[in-house]
Design an enzyme around this catalytic site. Structure first.
Site: not given
Length: 528
Positions: A149, A266, A143
């Site tokens: 990536k 994140d 992906g």
């Protein structure tokens, strides 16, 4: 003005197609719809396959095959399915509605809209000359999107020529792992409830965000008084928003970590969106506490929405993932240290409690930025944290000097969170903002490395503090309650952190004595 797309109850399908060539917008394709999924095969692939079949038939009829044709025939005849199996694997989540994110996203595609890549077969053939190889690592790109990536790592033991066969076999197996690949990309499904769409995280337009009622937490922290007043917020000052924001952040993170079994990885100011118009009226979400705001007994949306799940990982996905650089697992992210952000640098692997630690950092930053330097409350908070780190305060040091010292101390403390530092007993005035004690708790959580679910379950469900309670669950304002964030049933006192708060004598000025060690955190109340 740009209006946000409504992702509620939006079904997500996946485009799964195979290709030897990159798929472009101009490439002719054959499209078929099977079970609400769209299968795309480029025309070039079909033509090549037909040409190969015709060539094979001609070669078989004429019996005039050179070495290359023989090899091709053997490959095509013996591995009839291998030609398609060794093609690129593309798994693209697709919405039934047309949406547009940024400038690179095509209509109907979301996030992972780039074609995947595989290593060239010729390159694999060149490696067969190596006689002995203990372990060969092969990365398969499964992906690629706006945020990087995602690779699947394959480890094959081989010696000599068997390396080629094993690597080819591994690629063929990838085509049979569609369900597993969907699990990997299942984080994209979270956008239906947890992802607030903008024109791009790097270029958020302030006017558009204000118009639709959402601002990022980073924007909220960086506003001056004039900008904040222009928001028409029901709050008179930003310090009043601290408790509601943290309460909503905990609920949203609970939905991600516990209910959906994801780690965000994140969690920062730019990925947290706050609806300032509903923050004051929004009550704690009943039932599941979903970050989407759809509780079992309430239709109110959670005013805090988490965004950017490009680094999210599902906890129980049985596939090893690598980061953009191909490193095993995920490395912790680096946040820069300025007026609004901490600088956190560590090379340790991210664990499932990384979001808890990031939440503590956010609380710390909110405390220091919602209360401007130079005010009495800000100075008290800074002095307290400096004492927490065992740093003596210079009487002539002003707020700015103390603030700079605090940044260095706190950053070093986080960077060395595995140290055996013993903190000393601290006595301070009780007029400090109660939120300051929470960052100590979160630091302590990360030092003891508890399971993420234990912390969040305690924050949400400990004692009477549940999602049906309007009080922020991480604050204890009843003198008869205990705050036991790790395990209320544990018999080991060193694993339980207590936080009690006596507000019965509001006119008095009690003195707090805090004993902080690496293994325990006790707070007792002694009235003078």
């Amino acid at each position: 003005m740009h209006q946000p797309s409504d992702f509620t109850n939006l079904d997500v399908n996946f485009l799964i197609f195979q290709s030897n060539l990159p798929i472009t917008n101009n490439a002719p394709t054959d499209i078929s719809i099977v079970n609400n999924s769209i299968n795309i095969l480029p025309v070039e692939i079909n033509n090549n396959n037909n040409n190969n079949n015709n060539n094979n038939n001609n070669n078989n009829n004429n019996n005039n095959n050179n070495n290359n044709n023989n090899n091709n025939n053997n490959k095509n005849n013996n591995d009839g399915d291998d030609a398609a199996a060794t093609n690129s694997i593309n798994v693209i989540p697709v919405f039934e509605k047309t949406i547009q994110i940024g400038t690179t996203t095509k209509s109907g595609h979301f996030i992972l809209d780039a074609t995947a890549e595989v290593n060239d077969i010729q390159e694999i053939e060149e490696n067969k000359d190596f006689i002995v190889r203990d372990t060969q690592q092969n990365r398969v790109l499964i992906g690629e999107g706006h945020y990087g990536k995602v690779y699947r790592s394959m480890y094959v033991s081989s010696d000599g020529r068997s390396l080629v066969n094993k690597m080819l076999k591994g690629k063929r197996e990838c085509t049979k792992e569609v369900e597993a690949l969907i699990d990997v990309f299942d984080a994209s499904k979270m956008v239906t409830t947890q992802y607030f769409t903008t024109l791009g995280f790097s270029s958020i337009i302030m006017e558009n965000m204000v118009d639709i009622g959402y601002v990022t937490l980073k924007q909220l922290l960086s506003m001056d008084d004039k900008q904040f007043s222009a928001l028409a917020s029901p709050f008179t000052c930003r310090s009043q928003m601290i408790k509601p924001i943290i309460n909503a952040m905990v609920i949203a993170l609970y939905s991600v970590n516990i209910e959906k079994n994801y780690t965000h990885f994140d969690l920062n100011h730019g990925n947290i969106f706050v609806n300032i118009h509903t923050l004051d009226t929004c009550q704690s979400i009943s039932g599941s506490g979903s970050g989407s705001g759809s509780g079992s007994g309430s239709n109110t949306r959670n005013p805090v929405v988490l965004g950017d799940f490009g680094c999210a990982r599902k906890m129980d996905v049985p596939i090893r993932l690598c980061d953009t650089n191909g490193h095993e697992n995920y490395k912790s992210l680096e946040r820069y240290w300025d007026y609004n952000q901490c600088r956190i640098k560590t090379t340790s692997f991210i664990r499932d409690n990384e979001d808890i630690f990031s939440l503590g950092v956010l609380i710390f930053e909110m405390l220091l930025t919602f209360v401007h330097p130079g005010t009495t409350l800000f100075e008290q908070n800074v002095l307290f944290l400096l004492k927490f780190h065992g740093i003596e305060i210079v009487p002539t040091g002003g707020p700015n000097n103390n603030y700079t010292t605090l940044k260095v101390a706190f950053s070093n403390d986080i960077r060395n969170f595995t140290s055996n530092t013993q903190f000393t007993t601290i006595t301070f005035d009780s007029k400090f903002n109660p939120i300051i004690s929470q960052i100590i708790n979160y630091i302590q959580y990360y030092r003891n490395r508890p399971n993420s679910s234990q912390v969040l379950e305690s924050l949400i469900n400990n004692h009477q503090y549940s999602l049906n309670n309007n009080l922020p669950p991480i604050f204890v304002e009843n003198p008869n309650d205990k705050y036991e964030p790790v395990d209320a049933n544990s018999s080991d006192d060193s694993s339980v952190l207590y936080h009690s708060y006596d507000s019965s004598d509001a006119d008095d000025t009690p003195s707090f004595e805090i004993t902080i060690t690496r293994d325990n955190f006790n707070q007792s109340i002694n009235h003078q």
